[in-house]
Design an enzyme around this catalytic site. Structure first.
Site, PDB file in Angstrom:
ATOM      1  CG  HIS A  21     -14.082 -11.405   4.896  1.00 23.25           C
ATOM      2  ND1 HIS A  21     -13.726 -12.487   4.761  1.00 23.25           N
ATOM      3  CD2 HIS A  21     -12.740 -11.400   4.580  1.00 23.25           C
ATOM      4  CE1 HIS A  21     -12.880 -13.192   5.643  1.00 23.25           C
ATOM      5  NE2 HIS A  21     -11.852 -12.220   5.327  1.00 23.25           N
ATOM      6  NE  ARG A  38      -5.505  -4.567  -3.104  1.00 27.27           N
ATOM      7  CZ  ARG A  38      -6.616  -4.905  -1.117  1.00 27.27           C
ATOM      8  NH1 ARG A  38      -5.979  -5.422  -0.477  1.00 27.27           N
ATOM      9  NH2 ARG A  38      -7.837  -4.817  -0.997  1.00 27.27           N
ATOM     10  CB  SER A  87      11.771 -43.200 -14.898  1.00 33.57           C
ATOM     11  OG  SER A  87      10.310 -42.794 -14.184  1.00 33.57           O
ATOM     12  CB  CYS A 111       7.045 -41.461 -13.069  1.00 32.40           C
ATOM     13  SG  CYS A 111       8.030 -42.860 -11.855  1.00 32.40           S
ATOM     14  NE  ARG A 120      -4.989   3.185   3.895  1.00 31.81           N
ATOM     15  CZ  ARG A 120      -5.315   3.522   2.830  1.00 31.81           C
ATOM     16  NH1 ARG A 120      -4.909   4.581   1.692  1.00 31.81           N
ATOM     17  NH2 ARG A 120      -5.935   2.734   1.926  1.00 31.81           N
ATOM     18  N   GLY A 158      -6.573  -9.818   8.328  1.00 26.15           N
ATOM     19  CA  GLY A 158      -6.743 -10.865   9.771  1.00 26.15           C
ATOM     20  C   GLY A 158      -5.183  -9.199  11.067  1.00 26.15           C
ATOM     21  CG  MET A 206      -4.990  -2.195  13.632  1.00 21.24           C
ATOM     22  SD  MET A 206      -4.783  -0.843  14.287  1.00 21.24           S
ATOM     23  CE  MET A 206      -4.933   0.144  13.187  1.00 21.24           C
ATOM     24  CE  LYS A 260      -3.725  -0.528   2.450  1.00 21.88           C
ATOM     25  NZ  LYS A 260      -4.279  -0.419   4.038  1.00 21.88           N
ATOM     26  CE1 TYR A 286       9.654 -39.306 -18.192  1.00 19.27           C
ATOM     27  CE2 TYR A 286      10.793 -39.900 -19.596  1.00 19.27           C
ATOM     28  CZ  TYR A 286       9.987 -39.942 -18.168  1.00 19.27           C
ATOM     29  OH  TYR A 286       9.960 -41.976 -18.396  1.00 19.27           O
TER      30      TYR A 286
HETATM   31  P1  ADP Z   1      -7.485  -2.722   3.566  1.00 23.63           P
HETATM   32  O1  ADP Z   1      -6.796  -2.670   3.879  1.00 23.63           O
HETATM   33  O2  ADP Z   1      -8.872  -3.087   4.837  1.00 23.63           O
HETATM   34  O3  ADP Z   1      -8.403  -2.057   1.862  1.00 23.63           O
HETATM   35  P2  ADP Z   1      -6.896   0.594   3.608  1.00 23.63           P
HETATM   36  O4  ADP Z   1      -6.332   1.020   4.901  1.00 23.63           O
HETATM   37  O5  ADP Z   1      -7.548   0.829   2.167  1.00 23.63           O
HETATM   38  O6  ADP Z   1      -8.005  -0.960   4.391  1.00 23.63           O
HETATM   39  O7  ADP Z   1      -8.390   1.542   4.225  1.00 23.63           O
HETATM   40  C1  ADP Z   1      -9.804   1.296   4.709  1.00 23.63           C
HETATM   41  C2  ADP Z   1     -10.749   2.390   3.819  1.00 23.63           C
HETATM   42  O8  ADP Z   1     -10.706   3.354   4.181  1.00 23.63           O
HETATM   43  C3  ADP Z   1     -10.977   2.495   2.339  1.00 23.63           C
HETATM   44  O9  ADP Z   1     -11.164   1.746   1.774  1.00 23.63           O
HETATM   45  C4  ADP Z   1     -11.068   3.978   2.540  1.00 23.63           C
HETATM   46  O10 ADP Z   1     -12.183   4.124   2.240  1.00 23.63           O
HETATM   47  C5  ADP Z   1     -10.334   4.810   4.057  1.00 23.63           C
HETATM   48  N1  ADP Z   1      -9.751   5.378   4.265  1.00 23.63           N
HETATM   49  C6  ADP Z   1      -8.479   5.397   3.994  1.00 23.63           C
HETATM   50  N2  ADP Z   1      -8.109   6.478   4.187  1.00 23.63           N
HETATM   51  C7  ADP Z   1      -8.622   7.346   3.973  1.00 23.63           C
HETATM   52  C8  ADP Z   1      -7.919   8.407   3.911  1.00 23.63           C
HETATM   53  N3  ADP Z   1      -7.322   9.436   3.818  1.00 23.63           N
HETATM   54  N4  ADP Z   1      -9.395   9.005   4.292  1.00 23.63           N
HETATM   55  C9  ADP Z   1     -10.027   8.649   3.664  1.00 23.63           C
HETATM   56  N5  ADP Z   1     -10.700   7.300   3.753  1.00 23.63           N
HETATM   57  C10 ADP Z   1      -9.867   6.823   3.668  1.00 23.63           C
HETATM   58 MG    MG Z   2      -7.777  -0.869   1.078  1.00 19.79          MG
HETATM   59 MG    MG Z   3      -7.539  -3.712   6.674  1.00 17.41          MG
END
Ligand code: ADP
Ligand code: MG
Ligand code: MG
Length: 919
Positions: free
Chosen positions: A490, A374, A798, A865, A129, A138, A140, A59, A885
């Site tokens: 999810h 990504r 073989s 094999c 994030r 899994g 935070m 990210k 092979y």
């Molecule tokens: P995940 O790994 O679960 O995708 P993210 O870190 O991408 O977590 O954040 C999830 C959501 O939080 C994003 O899709 C977005 O909608 C919101 N978000 C993240 N950063 C910002 C930001 N700087 N401003 C507004 N919303 C945000």
């Molecule tokens: Mg995200």
């Molecule tokens: Mg997340």
């Protein structure tokens, strides 16, 4: 593979290539500045970049890269994965000096946004994030709106003229911070929110007015204080520090560890933390938030594929609280400008990253911001179509297209779909979240699914919505069905990654997890009921719908043709019947590498004669029984030769110890005695006589033929008679007679005499000549070590890697599971050597045997094999060591073909990289 690896995803690089930890990363790409823990991005410039995924996480690296494109990314900074490593090394303590660096970077964000963190007059809010090298459920969850407190919220209200928005953001912060950072269970907040909604008589969060939201904030603060024991922190930096620490801590959380285990992700240092200025999708009806793919990740179709929610923030879309709108049809009605902008971004992203992107965006008062991009997870079918399409669009070249497809993941395409002609009763419709046909009994929790699959049941996991803790149960289920959540929920995302069929958001279902009951249209279904899912169209059927085999067509066929252009290793199949041979040929097999003759004897009619042979007291008795078996054997070989139409067929002579053919319980022994006209005691005696302490090291393989050459004679006769017959029909035949378990040249010489004499006699009788090869399996380490002697007699080798692994390690194949799991858990072995070749040991024996063998017989044909022939890693090894092979089960033939192409392409690329370095 015992490890259910059908979940190979196209985007997740597995174990081996992720071994670099940022701490040890060297060289120009991937290394950061020494001692630098924080990397800033903003206003078109970035200290990091796309090459720093190890250090900044996926990210963070891409936020930096998008900033420089430039795409509209809110400014922010990334704290490195190495810092997370330091934190955990130090017993979960933030390294000294980190927060000073953070404060400096907050100041940079303040300058870039012209706002101030914690200043009510013009407040900067940030998001914290998590983000490791690979996206990893899994860890935070994101905390949004950091920096709000009792004063700042008032300032925000005044500044934006939108009091409702300010308090909506504040209550979100208290909830998210309380829940994800301080561990206050989310439902405590939810209860209060519901209570306020009930008081006001409204249903949706968006219907709450300002006063109600203020009430929610008051109640949330009480909940917080009650559970944390302290009031909600008013100092923005205290909030930020706690959030950073919580992200680091989550790296070692149970769920994150389990996810890494399941996906074979190893050797990473930790997660990065991204701190970024907030932009607001919840500022009113001219604001929105959404997630999208640049192409359809289910089918691969080149179309915009996304969802958005108006006046919403962050994870509202993913959480499935409100049903999001389809960008493709709805966005234009909401804002034509935003839609046009998104379409442009689709092209910009693909041109830059040369792959499908999964991205997140937020629109604040009509202005669009990019929050993440990504490589998008996709089904294998989509991956194949996208790779072929992008090659045609000249975004990527052919070798890249071939390398994009994870060989293991082809498994998904080789699996059945529903027979279109099969009868079916639709009980519900949902979203086509992950394609494929799944049939199973209903389980209502992930634990239940795991338990019942362990007992051998086929399960469809039925949930309102799945969550990261369900991952184990999702992994073992045939299919996943949910009643809420969209295409990016999810369940949908994880199922696509795993290649598990999934129908999501089938809203008409009522799922009662406690009572274990699924109700729809007045009908109830429970744990004993079967249902079927078609994840490609989103339909749910009653009962077990009939499925049909897969076929190699369209883009799949194209990518396989390209793969064949690059590979040099041939791919054969292990097939014991004409039918297996036929299937394998359709999947592109170029011969049979292993035809096991013993399976032919297990047929009800034949096993009786086989037993007669084993119980015979002298050679004449045995010959008489063998004469009865001869026509059966011959008939099988005729069928196989015909099916293979001139391709080589390696036939292995009888291998298992004889006791395997005899009955071991009283009842069956008595019955056998009666039908053979002997006493049950005689049978028992013979069984006892044949009993061995270590049957796998006992009287089996060529040792049987040494004791009873008449068995070999019968088998050779059957092979050559069949070959003569088919040749007379005008079909080319290429039999390769293979002697198992050889350890010395003398064994091979001794048996060659019998083989050649029998063959000669048959050809004379038949009045026709056929060519055949005489060769051996290399399964005993002694044979590998003396390969130069053995190759004087053997015309081909073989490698029977199952037995060779057993004997090299001294691990009994049959009992290894009593201790192997400990070895894997304690990382004494990196992987199960019976699934993936042990390159350092068994592999060295193979290398040596090939070299020594070819030193006396230059054109010695070598192959393997055994299970390893279909394991992509092992296939790459076979290519590198110069085998001719690999041979694998019919359904793995395409996997091996693709893996062989990968090996050849990678070798080529390495060689040219080396050359250009020399220059
Ligand atoms: P995940 O790994 O679960 O995708 P993210 O870190 O991408 O977590 O954040 C999830 C959501 O939080 C994003 O899709 C977005 O909608 C919101 N978000 C993240 N950063 C910002 C930001 N700087 N401003 C507004 N919303 C945000
Ligand atoms: Mg995200
Ligand atoms: Mg997340």
């Amino acid at each position: 593979m015992a490890r259910n690896n059908g979940n190979g995803t196209a985007t997740l690089t597995r174990g081996g290539s992720s071994r670099l930890s940022s701490g040890t990363t060297k060289g120009k790409s991937g290394a950061g500045k020494k001692g630098k823990r924080v990397y800033f991005f903003g206003n078109g410039k970035a200290e990091g970049g796309a090459h720093l995924k190890d250090l900044l996480g996926g990210k963070g690296a891409n936020l930096a890269d998008m900033t420089t494109v430039p795409l509209p990314v809110p400014p922010g900074f990334t704290i490195t994965t190495e810092t997370c490593g330091e934190y955990n090394d130090a017993g979960q303590k933030l390294p000294r000096g980190l927060m000073e660096e953070v404060r400096k970077n907050v100041a940079k964000v303040e300058r870039a946004t012209k706002k101030k963190f914690g200043n009510p007059k013009n407040p900067l809010l940030v998001a914290a994030r998590s983000g490791a090298k690979f996206s990893m459920p899994g860890m935070m969850d994101t905390v949004l709106n950091i920096g709000l407190n009792d004063k700042v919220v008032e300032g925000m209200a005044k500044l934006t003229g939108n009091e409702r928005f300010a308090y909506d953001s504040y209550r979100r912060l208290i909830n998210m911070f309380g829940d994800t950072v301080m561990g206050v269970d989310h439902h405590h907040f939810e209860t209060e929110l519901s209570a306020v909604k009930k008081d006001k008589g409204v249903e949706l969060d968006t219907d709450l007015d300002t006063e109600s939201l203020k009430e929610v904030v008051r109640r949330y603060k009480d909940v917080y204080k009650q559970h944390v024991g302290k009031p909600f922190p008013q100092d923005p930096f205290e909030q930020l520090e706690a959030a950073i620490e919580a992200v680091f801590k989550s790296w070692m959380g149970d769920r994150a560890i389990r996810y890494r285990e399941l996906n074979d992700i190893r050797g990473l240092r930790g997660t990065a933390v991204n701190v970024q200025a907030m932009v607001f999708g919840n500022m009113g009806d001219d604001s929105a938030t959404g997630v999208a793919f640049t192409r359809n990740p289910s089918t691969g179709e080149d179309e915009f594929y996304g969802e958005f929610l108006v006046n919403a923030q962050g994870e509202d879309v993913v959480a499935g609280i409100r049903t999001p709108l389809d960008c493709k049809t709805e966005m234009v009605k909401w804002s034509a400008k935003a839609w046009k902008e998104l379409l442009k971004i689709k092209d910009v992203l693909e041109a830059r990253y040369k792959d499908v992107q999964d991205f997140e965006f937020t629109i604040e008062k009509g202005k669009l911001y990019m929050l993440q991009t990504r490589n998008g997870k996709r089904t294998t079918a989509a991956a194949v179509k996208i790779a072929v399409d992008m090659t045609k669009e000249r975004l990527i070249d052919r070798p890249t297209a071939v390398l994009r497809i994870d060989p293991q993941s082809l498994d998904q395409l080789l699996h059945p779909t529903f027979n279109p002609k099969a009868e079916r009763t639709v009980i519900a419709k949902g979203l086509p979240a992950s394609p494929g046909a799944a049939v199973g009994k209903i389980a209502f929790t992930a634990e239940e699914a795991e338990e019942r699959v362990g007992k051998g049941e086929k399960i469809i996991l039925v949930r309102r919505e799945t969550e990261p803790a369900d991952i184990g149960g999702m992994h073992v289920s045939e299919g996943i069905l949910t009643s809420t959540g969209g295409m990016t929920s999810h369940a949908a995302v994880v199922a696509r990654g795993m290649g598990t069929p999934c129908v999501a958001g089938a809203g008409s279902l009522h799922i009662d997890t406690e009572k274990k009951r699924l109700s729809v249209n007045g009908k109830n279904y429970g744990v004993d009921d079967w249902i079927s899912l078609d994840g490609a169209i989103g339909e749910v059927y009653e009962g077990q719908v009939e499925t049909q085999e897969a076929s190699l067509t369209g883009a799949f066929k194209q990518i396989m043709e390209w793969a064949d252009q690059y590979r040099t290793l041939k791919v054969r199949t292990n097939a014991d019947t004409p039918n297996d041979a036929e299937v394998a040929r359709n999947f592109g097999a170029e011969g049979i590498g292993l035809c096991r003759t013993e399976h032919m004897f297990f047929d009800v009619l034949r096993i009786h004669t086989m037993r007669e042979m084993i119980l015979a007291s002298d050679t004449d008795g045995r010959r008489a029984a063998l004469a009865k078996l001869l026509p059966y054997q011959k008939e099988d070989f005729v069928g196989i030769f015909r099916a293979m139409k001139g391709l080589p067929v390696t036939i292995r002579l009888l291998d298992p110890p004889l006791h395997e053919f005899l009955p071991h319980n009283d009842q069956d022994q008595v019955a056998l005695a009666r039908s053979l006209g002997v006493t049950p005691d005689q049978i028992r005696q013979r069984v006892q006589q044949l009993h061995e302490a270590n049957p796998m090291l006992g009287h089996r393989g060529d040792r049987l033929a040494v004791t009873y050459p008449e068995i070999l004679e019968m088998q050779v006769r059957a092979i050559i008679e069949a070959a003569c017959e088919v040749k007379k029909e005008g079909v080319k035949v290429l039999p390769e007679i293979m002697i198992p378990l050889v350890g010395t040249k003398k064994e091979l010489d001794y048996l060659k005499t019998y083989t050649d004499e029998t063959a000669k006699a048959v050809m004379k009788e038949q009045g026709i000549k056929v060519d055949y090869l005489y060769g051996t399996m290399i399964e005993v380490p002694r044979a590998a070590v003396t390969a130069d002697e053995i190759a004087e007699t053997a015309e081909f080798f073989s490698f029977g890697t199952n037995d060779l692994t057993q004997m090299t390690f001294g691990y009994s194949r049959d009992d290894v599971n009593s201790f192997l799991p400990d070895y894997l858990k304690k990382e004494i072995l990196e992987r199960d050597p019976f699934q993936s070749i042990d390159v350092g040991g068994v592999g060295q024996l193979i290398r040596m045997a090939v070299e020594r063998g070819r030193s006396v017989r230059q054109d010695l044909k070598c192959g393997i094999c055994g299970e390893h022939g279909g394991d992509p890693k092992s296939v790459e090894f076979c290519h590198d060591v110069g085998l001719n092979y690999v041979s694998c089960s019919p359904f793995r033939v395409p996997i091996a073909r693709l893996a062989a192409a990968h090996a050849a392409i990678k070798q080529e690329q390495q060689a040219s990289a080396k050359k250009s370095r020399k220059k």
